[in-house]
Design a protein around this motif. Structure first.
Motif, PDB file in Angstrom:
ATOM      1  N   TRP A  49      58.280  55.361  13.753  1.00 25.90           N
ATOM      2  CA  TRP A  49      59.320  56.267  13.253  1.00 25.90           C
ATOM      3  C   TRP A  49      59.087  56.522  11.782  1.00 25.90           C
ATOM      4  CZ3 TRP A  49      59.978  51.065  12.980  1.00 25.90           C
ATOM      5  CH2 TRP A  49      60.544  50.534  11.816  1.00 25.90           C
ATOM      6  N   THR A  50      59.818  57.498  11.243  1.00 31.53           N
ATOM      7  CA  THR A  50      59.875  57.694   9.800  1.00 31.53           C
ATOM      8  C   THR A  50      61.325  57.917   9.410  1.00 31.53           C
ATOM      9  OG1 THR A  50      59.137  59.037   7.922  1.00 31.53           O
ATOM     10  CG2 THR A  50      59.387  60.182  10.021  1.00 31.53           C
ATOM     11  N   GLU A  51      61.721  57.322   8.297  1.00 32.96           N
ATOM     12  CA  GLU A  51      63.065  57.577   7.779  1.00 32.96           C
ATOM     13  C   GLU A  51      62.975  58.709   6.778  1.00 32.96           C
ATOM     14  OE1 GLU A  51      64.997  54.308   5.817  1.00 32.96           O
ATOM     15  OE2 GLU A  51      66.737  55.524   5.269  1.00 32.96           O
ATOM     16  N   VAL A  52      63.581  59.826   7.128  1.00 34.76           N
ATOM     17  CA  VAL A  52      63.558  60.985   6.239  1.00 34.76           C
ATOM     18  C   VAL A  52      64.697  60.837   5.240  1.00 34.76           C
ATOM     19  CG1 VAL A  52      63.741  63.496   6.084  1.00 34.76           C
ATOM     20  CG2 VAL A  52      62.550  62.436   8.028  1.00 34.76           C
ATOM     21  N   VAL A  53      64.317  60.639   3.989  1.00 32.66           N
ATOM     22  CA  VAL A  53      65.313  60.453   2.930  1.00 32.66           C
ATOM     23  C   VAL A  53      65.563  61.771   2.210  1.00 32.66           C
ATOM     24  CG1 VAL A  53      65.829  59.238   0.776  1.00 32.66           C
ATOM     25  CG2 VAL A  53      64.695  58.028   2.674  1.00 32.66           C
ATOM     26  N   ARG A  54      64.471  62.515   2.024  1.00 32.23           N
ATOM     27  CA  ARG A  54      64.610  63.841   1.432  1.00 32.23           C
ATOM     28  C   ARG A  54      64.253  64.866   2.502  1.00 32.23           C
ATOM     29  NH1 ARG A  54      61.354  66.088  -3.792  1.00 32.23           N
ATOM     30  NH2 ARG A  54      61.645  68.291  -3.354  1.00 32.23           N
ATOM     31  N   TYR A 107      67.888  60.163   7.979  1.00 29.53           N
ATOM     32  CA  TYR A 107      67.833  60.126   9.436  1.00 29.53           C
ATOM     33  C   TYR A 107      66.415  59.776   9.828  1.00 29.53           C
ATOM     34  CZ  TYR A 107      65.547  64.684   9.154  1.00 29.53           C
ATOM     35  OH  TYR A 107      64.668  65.687   8.874  1.00 29.53           O
ATOM     36  N   PRO A 111      63.429  60.456  12.664  1.00 24.88           N
ATOM     37  CA  PRO A 111      62.699  60.844  13.874  1.00 24.88           C
ATOM     38  C   PRO A 111      61.927  59.635  14.405  1.00 24.88           C
ATOM     39  CG  PRO A 111      62.348  62.443  12.110  1.00 24.88           C
ATOM     40  CD  PRO A 111      63.013  61.244  11.502  1.00 24.88           C
TER      41      PRO A 111
END
Lengths: 141, 387
Positions: free
Chosen positions: A72-77, A89, A91
């Protein structure tokens, strides 16, 4: 049109062709993948032909809905304006019991609770009258 | 096979800038680089009969009409994202050695800072995003919309499988930044970086922090390929193309369902390029590795065979990819600290090194160099060059 359909501003899948058939099952709250009638393999994303045996015969086979977090990756920006209000969030790539992987989200935990190998099961998020997205929740092993 | 039969005879590059922007159109800035490459080579525009533009920033017909190339007879665009320039280098070598063209221009550039930013392109134009309708229907609804997010999925998995660390990503960022201090043209010249700075930078798409990401730039570059015979009459000492190859991951249009999650286009292309060149990765005096994000350098070092799978993190630590280390990588500062010009500046820098024109960042006695490209969902390209 429902309130939902008007207010939902995020990118939406098209509902045409095989992609549309996938999402039509999701609207019925069923996760289904193509299963080749030639060799029995599941596949995702939808395609016209089996890359293993070249059979064009297939069926929509209902998934167990169970899988594990693969990465997964945590999208911060947010890098798309429609997601700016929902950061952070994550994905998530889920590896399903059927062997296929699916890009989705785990909706009942925060990004920092995600772990590779975490068991998850499918749920469905209705975003408009036409579109329901397959999402995941944590599952007992 | 075109080993040592084709060569790079001209390079051109514009200044790199961010605010307020280049003040030129995307075609204009590329034409400026193309004219510089012609001047460098000692060629007239009318002699250029092959043009291989980068995707989405201008058509060959427009380049030919603008420059005055009256006999354009070989034109194509490789749809490999950042792998296109090095893939086009290979295609140019194929073209000139087959007789399809005599002099092939490969231009590339954009207003990557002041113009349409990468994220906007990805959001709005299905035809221009890798994966096209697959990305639109299966990634974007879940917020997976842009390159750092796609590749972060790979980086996270690599950390999990091989124990690759944030500090090792940081070592890549620091090496590129260190090299940029020796390159007055680099955007990050005069802005040194420490590991503490790196680790303190905010996440963009974990595990990528801001300082794992390349610098969006206005700029352009170009190079010209011809045969060894024709090169004899030209201004510069040629840089020989020993070997080159390009490849695709499988499946190339979908990033999540790969049996081997780390196998990319370069995994297939690198052995072909080294075999053609008749050398091994250990023979390279330097490498210019497409560094859109830090982990992609680690990944490509592994997949190109500079080290084994899983050993890329250790390879980049302790100055391993800095000047003076075992393999100097991106001596110009790369996309991370020089400028993001779609990977074409990696070719330009390789040529400078092999001509001995790299100034303070010159690799002593550089004889053989490798340059790679990486694009879309893991397309790869590679060239082995020598002086």
């Amino acid at each position: 049109m429902s309130q939902n359909a008007i207010s939902y501003d995020k990118p939406q899948p098209s509902l045409t062709g095989l992609h549309g058939e996938f999402y039509a099952w999701c609207r019925d709250r069923e996760l289904r993948f193509q299963r080749c009638k030639g060799c029995g393999r599941h596949r995702h994303v939808p395609r016209d032909i089996c890359a293993h045996c070249s059979s064009m015969e297939w069926e929509w086979a209902r998934s167990s809905g169970r899988g594990t977090v693969f990465t997964w990756t945590e999208v911060v920006r947010a890098l798309h304006p429609a997601f700016a209000a929902v950061t952070p969030y994550a994905p998530v790539v889920v590896e399903m019991e059927e062997g296929v992987r699916l890009l989705s989200r785990v909706v009942d935990c925060t990004p920092d609770e995600l772990q590779i190998g975490m068991p998850v099961e499918v749920d469905f998020e209705k975003v408009s009258d036409a579109i329901t997205l397959p999402v995941f929740r944590r599952a007992a092993r | 096979m075109f080993k040592d039969k084709a060569c790079i005879v001209g390079i051109g590059e514009t200044p790199f800038c961010r605010k307020p922007g280049s003040g030129l159109s995307e075609m204009g800035i590329q034409l400026k680089a193309a004219v510089a490459a012609l001047e460098d080579a000692g060629l007239k525009a009318a002699q250029i009969d092959g043009i291989l533009p980068f995707p989405n920033v201008g058509k060959a017909e427009a380049f030919a009409a603008s420059l005055g190339c009256e006999n354009l007879r070989f034109a194509a665009t490789l749809h490999m994202g950042g792998a296109a320039p090095v893939g086009s280098l290979r295609m140019a070598a194929m073209a000139v050695t087959s007789g399809a063209a005599d002099y092939v221009m490969v231009p590339g550039g954009w207003n990557g800072y002041s113009g349409a930013r990468v994220r906007e392109t990805a959001a709005n134009d299905v035809d221009s995003i890798p994966g096209g309708e697959i990305a639109r229907d299966f990634y974007m609804p879940f917020g997976l919309t842009a390159p750092p997010q796609w590749y972060a999925l790979m980086a996270r998995r690599h950390m999990h499988e091989y124990g690759t660390t944030a500090e090792q990503f940081g070592a890549v960022a620091l090496a590129m930044r260190k090299h940029a201090q020796l390159n007055p043209a680099a955007l990050m010249h005069g802005k040194p970086l420490t590991m503490a700075d790196y680790l303190a930078s905010p996440y963009i798409a974990s595990p990528y922090r801001l300082l794992d990401c390349c610098v969006e730039t206005d700029g352009a570059a170009a190079f010209i390929v011809t045969t060894v015979e024709r090169a004899r009459d030209l201004r510069q000492k040629p840089v020989y193309i020993m070997g080159a190859a390009a490849g695709q991951p499988y499946p190339a249009d979908e990033i999540t369902n790969r049996a081997d999650f780390h196998r990319t286009g370069l995994t297939n292309a690198a052995p072909e390029a080294f075999r053609m060149a008749g050398v091994s990765p250990a023979d390279a005096d330097f490498a210019q590795i497409y560094d859109c994000f830090t982990f992609e350098v680690i990944q490509q070092l592994e997949e190109a065979g500079f080290c084994r799978r899983g050993e890329g993190g250790a390879f980049v630590e302790n100055g391993g990819i800095e000047l003076g280390g075992r393999l100097p990588v991106n001596t110009h500062g790369g996309l991370l600290s020089q400028a993001h010009v779609l990977g074409i500046s990696h070719v330009v820098e390789a040529v400078r090194q092999l001509r001995g024109e790299a100034g303070a960042r010159q690799v002593a006695d550089a004889e053989i160099g490798v340059v790679t490209g990486w694009g879309d969902f893991g397309d790869g390209s590679i060239a082995v060059l020598r002086r």
